[in-house]
Each structure stands twice: as structure tokens, then as C-alpha cells.
Design a protein around this motif. Structure first.
Motif, PDB file in Angstrom:
ATOM      1  N   ARG A   1     -13.302  11.732   4.894  1.00 24.47           N
ATOM      2  CA  ARG A   1     -11.995  11.044   4.844  1.00 24.47           C
ATOM      3  C   ARG A   1     -11.227  11.221   6.143  1.00 24.47           C
ATOM      4  O   ARG A   1     -10.572  10.307   6.611  1.00 24.47           O
ATOM      5  CB  ARG A   1     -11.168  11.569   3.664  1.00 24.47           C
ATOM      6  CG  ARG A   1     -11.575  10.997   2.336  1.00 24.47           C
ATOM      7  CD  ARG A   1     -10.578  11.342   1.250  1.00 24.47           C
ATOM      8  NE  ARG A   1     -10.449  12.765   1.021  1.00 24.47           N
ATOM      9  CZ  ARG A   1     -11.129  13.445   0.075  1.00 24.47           C
ATOM     10  NH1 ARG A   1     -11.976  12.825  -0.711  1.00 24.47           N
ATOM     11  NH2 ARG A   1     -10.943  14.731  -0.063  1.00 24.47           N
TER      12      ARG A   1
ATOM     13  N   GLN B   1      -3.275  14.155  -0.457  1.00 24.15           N
ATOM     14  CA  GLN B   1      -4.718  14.228  -0.208  1.00 24.15           C
ATOM     15  C   GLN B   1      -4.982  14.469   1.275  1.00 24.15           C
ATOM     16  O   GLN B   1      -5.831  15.271   1.645  1.00 24.15           O
ATOM     17  CB  GLN B   1      -5.405  12.932  -0.671  1.00 24.15           C
ATOM     18  CG  GLN B   1      -6.910  12.953  -0.508  1.00 24.15           C
ATOM     19  CD  GLN B   1      -7.568  13.991  -1.398  1.00 24.15           C
ATOM     20  OE1 GLN B   1      -7.359  14.010  -2.606  1.00 24.15           O
ATOM     21  NE2 GLN B   1      -8.364  14.872  -0.809  1.00 24.15           N
TER      22      GLN B   1
ATOM     23  N   TYR C   1       0.836  -1.199   0.000  1.00 26.51           N
ATOM     24  CA  TYR C   1       0.000   0.000   0.000  1.00 26.51           C
ATOM     25  C   TYR C   1       0.873   1.252   0.000  1.00 26.51           C
ATOM     26  O   TYR C   1       2.034   1.225   0.396  1.00 26.51           O
ATOM     27  CB  TYR C   1      -0.900   0.048   1.245  1.00 26.51           C
ATOM     28  CG  TYR C   1      -1.989  -1.002   1.244  1.00 26.51           C
ATOM     29  CD1 TYR C   1      -3.203  -0.762   0.604  1.00 26.51           C
ATOM     30  CD2 TYR C   1      -1.793  -2.214   1.882  1.00 26.51           C
ATOM     31  CE1 TYR C   1      -4.207  -1.722   0.619  1.00 26.51           C
ATOM     32  CE2 TYR C   1      -2.784  -3.184   1.888  1.00 26.51           C
ATOM     33  CZ  TYR C   1      -3.987  -2.933   1.254  1.00 26.51           C
ATOM     34  OH  TYR C   1      -4.969  -3.885   1.251  1.00 26.51           O
ATOM     35  N   THR C   2       0.237   2.346  -0.424  1.00 22.29           N
ATOM     36  CA  THR C   2       0.859   3.668  -0.280  1.00 22.29           C
ATOM     37  C   THR C   2      -0.142   4.555   0.446  1.00 22.29           C
ATOM     38  O   THR C   2      -1.355   4.327   0.399  1.00 22.29           O
ATOM     39  CB  THR C   2       1.203   4.306  -1.648  1.00 22.29           C
ATOM     40  OG1 THR C   2       0.004   4.463  -2.402  1.00 22.29           O
ATOM     41  CG2 THR C   2       2.215   3.483  -2.401  1.00 22.29           C
TER      42      THR C   2
ATOM     43  N   ASP D   1      -1.614   8.316   0.658  1.00 20.50           N
ATOM     44  CA  ASP D   1      -1.735   9.523  -0.159  1.00 20.50           C
ATOM     45  C   ASP D   1      -1.567  10.743   0.745  1.00 20.50           C
ATOM     46  O   ASP D   1      -2.542  11.318   1.239  1.00 20.50           O
ATOM     47  CB  ASP D   1      -3.088   9.536  -0.878  1.00 20.50           C
ATOM     48  CG  ASP D   1      -3.188  10.624  -1.931  1.00 20.50           C
ATOM     49  OD1 ASP D   1      -2.250  11.451  -2.015  1.00 20.50           O
ATOM     50  OD2 ASP D   1      -4.187  10.635  -2.658  1.00 20.50           O
TER      51      ASP D   1
ATOM     52  N   LYS E   1      -3.860   3.380  -0.722  1.00 23.22           N
ATOM     53  CA  LYS E   1      -4.051   2.929  -2.104  1.00 23.22           C
ATOM     54  C   LYS E   1      -3.180   1.706  -2.324  1.00 23.22           C
ATOM     55  O   LYS E   1      -2.013   1.678  -1.909  1.00 23.22           O
ATOM     56  CB  LYS E   1      -3.618   4.017  -3.101  1.00 23.22           C
ATOM     57  CG  LYS E   1      -4.272   5.370  -2.897  1.00 23.22           C
ATOM     58  CD  LYS E   1      -5.644   5.391  -3.476  1.00 23.22           C
ATOM     59  CE  LYS E   1      -6.184   6.809  -3.353  1.00 23.22           C
ATOM     60  NZ  LYS E   1      -7.581   6.881  -3.227  1.00 23.22           N
ATOM     61  N   LYS E   2      -3.711   0.717  -2.964  1.00 16.64           N
ATOM     62  CA  LYS E   2      -2.960  -0.467  -3.335  1.00 16.64           C
ATOM     63  C   LYS E   2      -2.111  -0.075  -4.536  1.00 16.64           C
ATOM     64  O   LYS E   2      -2.619   0.505  -5.489  1.00 16.64           O
ATOM     65  CB  LYS E   2      -3.917  -1.590  -3.678  1.00 16.64           C
ATOM     66  CG  LYS E   2      -3.289  -2.909  -3.790  1.00 16.64           C
ATOM     67  CD  LYS E   2      -3.726  -3.742  -2.599  1.00 16.64           C
ATOM     68  CE  LYS E   2      -3.308  -5.166  -2.805  1.00 16.64           C
ATOM     69  NZ  LYS E   2      -2.659  -5.704  -1.672  1.00 16.64           N
ATOM     70  N   PHE E   3      -0.823  -0.321  -4.482  1.00 13.02           N
ATOM     71  CA  PHE E   3      -0.003   0.048  -5.647  1.00 13.02           C
ATOM     72  C   PHE E   3       0.193  -1.173  -6.524  1.00 13.02           C
ATOM     73  O   PHE E   3       0.052  -2.311  -6.117  1.00 13.02           O
ATOM     74  CB  PHE E   3       1.317   0.704  -5.250  1.00 13.02           C
ATOM     75  CG  PHE E   3       2.293  -0.184  -4.538  1.00 13.02           C
ATOM     76  CD1 PHE E   3       3.166  -0.966  -5.260  1.00 13.02           C
ATOM     77  CD2 PHE E   3       2.373  -0.195  -3.158  1.00 13.02           C
ATOM     78  CE1 PHE E   3       4.074  -1.768  -4.611  1.00 13.02           C
ATOM     79  CE2 PHE E   3       3.277  -0.999  -2.504  1.00 13.02           C
ATOM     80  CZ  PHE E   3       4.133  -1.804  -3.233  1.00 13.02           C
TER      81      PHE E   3
ATOM     82  N   ASP F   1      -9.951   6.783   2.511  1.00 11.88           N
ATOM     83  CA  ASP F   1      -9.454   6.498   1.159  1.00 11.88           C
ATOM     84  C   ASP F   1      -7.994   6.908   0.971  1.00 11.88           C
ATOM     85  O   ASP F   1      -7.544   7.054  -0.160  1.00 11.88           O
ATOM     86  CB  ASP F   1     -10.315   7.252   0.126  1.00 11.88           C
ATOM     87  CG  ASP F   1     -11.768   6.796   0.166  1.00 11.88           C
ATOM     88  OD1 ASP F   1     -11.992   5.614   0.470  1.00 11.88           O
ATOM     89  OD2 ASP F   1     -12.642   7.627  -0.104  1.00 11.88           O
ATOM     90  N   TYR F   2      -7.271   7.090   2.047  1.00 11.46           N
ATOM     91  CA  TYR F   2      -5.868   7.513   1.907  1.00 11.46           C
ATOM     92  C   TYR F   2      -4.940   6.361   1.514  1.00 11.46           C
ATOM     93  O   TYR F   2      -3.889   6.569   0.948  1.00 11.46           O
ATOM     94  CB  TYR F   2      -5.351   8.151   3.199  1.00 11.46           C
ATOM     95  CG  TYR F   2      -6.088   9.416   3.585  1.00 11.46           C
ATOM     96  CD1 TYR F   2      -6.165  10.482   2.716  1.00 11.46           C
ATOM     97  CD2 TYR F   2      -6.716   9.534   4.813  1.00 11.46           C
ATOM     98  CE1 TYR F   2      -6.844  11.636   3.048  1.00 11.46           C
ATOM     99  CE2 TYR F   2      -7.390  10.664   5.168  1.00 11.46           C
ATOM    100  CZ  TYR F   2      -7.451  11.715   4.281  1.00 11.46           C
ATOM    101  OH  TYR F   2      -8.121  12.855   4.620  1.00 11.46           O
TER     102      TYR F   2
END
Length: 186
Positions: free
Chosen positions: A173, A142, A136-137, A139, A183-185, A180-181
Motif C-alpha cells: 500500500r 490505515q 472520495y475519502t 483512509d 475509498k469511494k464514499f 487502497d487508501y
């Protein structure tokens, strides 16, 4: 290959001295010591190095003419210079000074800022690396934009004013546990 310096030698129960003894004990050059001893008798059976009796050595010492005080002063100077050279060798080997360096206020301030920055960034970096290892990353851009939006709205915009859809999403959020911070890379 050089030979070891011989200062004294025991022969038939009697101690004999060499020019090296005279040179080292009275702080004169080897050549000068041999010069003082050249006219004086030595043991015939030992040509190199020549050996001299205590009485002969005392005659050579009288020729040199250095007082005991002067010899002691020279010995002390030699001990100090040897100590300095040892200290120099240790410093060269360790590449570190033997005294604590003086640190200026600017250096102390910089060191404190560096430590504070490490303390602040280390948990974030560790968390980021953990997420990366899990695929994951986070964000961060954001997240920062949402913090600015929510803080501005909470502190400077009256509660009676309606929230726009972007502001509502930012609040969602920030305050929602499953945001939603992450994210699957790929």
C-alpha cells in the motif's frame, strides 16, 4: 433647538463683541462673563445677545485680571485636553490601540506554533477537500498504521527475517502508486 454662539458681529463697519467671546477667550463660564459685563453699556437695539464695543470689552477683561501668560497656559492645557479627547474618540471608533502591544515570548512561541501547524495542515486539508469534492475519502488511519509498520520493519527488524502477510500488504500500500487508501464514499 439651540442657537449658534456668536462671538463678534460687524455692525455699520464696526466690530462688536458678545459675552460668549469673553467666556471663550478668557476661559470663564458664560454666567461669569455676563456678570462682568452686566454693569457696562451695550448696544441698545440688540437685547439678545448683547453687543459691546472693544473699549467696554477691555474694561471687562481688566476686571477678570488674568495675565497673558496665564491665558496662554490655559489655552495650551485646553489644546492638549482636546487632542487627548480626539485620540480617545479615534481609539473608541477603531477599537484598536494606537500603540503596538508588547508581545511576550510565550505569545510569540504560540504564534509560531500556530503558523507552523497551519503550514503543515493546510495542504493536507486542501487535498482532503479536493478528494471529498470528487467523491472520495482518504483512509488516514490505515495510512498512519502502514507508515508505522513499514518504518518499524525497515529500521528495527533484520532484512533476513521474513515479512508477515500484514507487513507485506502495508509495504504494498505504501509503495504502490495505486494504493487502497482512496475509498469511494456513499
Amino acid at each position: 433647538m439651540t442657537r449658534n454662539r456668536i462671538h463678534t458681529k460687524e455692525i455699520n463697519g464696526k466690530t462688536y463683541y458678545t459675552s460668549a467671546y469673553l467666556a471663550d477667550e478668557y476661559f470663564i463660564a458664560d454666567r461669569t462673563a455676563r456678570k462682568y459685563l452686566e454693569d457696562l453699556p451695550s448696544l441698545a437695539d440688540y437685547p439678545s445677545p448683547k453687543f459691546y464695543t472693544k473699549e467696554v470689552m477691555e474694561q471687562a477683561i481688566k476686571k477678570i485680571g488674568k495675565s497673558p501668560e496665564e491665558l496662554e497656559r490655559i489655552r495650551e492645557q485646553r489644546r492638549l485636553s482636546e487632542a487627548e479627547s480626539i485620540e480617545e474618540k479615534i481609539r473608541e471608533q477603531n477599537h484598536t490601540p494606537l500603540t503596538t502591544p508588547i508581545i511576550s515570548k510565550e505569545e510569540l512561541s504560540l504564534n509560531k506554533a500556530i503558523k507552523d501547524n497551519i503550514d503543515k495542515l493546510l495542504p493536507l486539508k486542501m487535498f482532503e477537500q479536493f478528494l471529498f469534492a470528487q467523491g472520495y475519502t482518504f483512509d488516514i488511519e490505515q495510512f498512519q498504521n502502514d507508515v508505522v509498520t513499514v518504518t518499524t520493519h525497515e529500521n528495527y527488524i533484520p532484512e533476513t527475517e521474513e515479512r508477515t502477510p500484514e507487513i507485506a500488504k502495508a509495504f504494498e500500500r505504501i509503495y504502490k502508486p495505486n494504493s487502497d487508501y482512496l475509498k469511494k464514499f456513499k
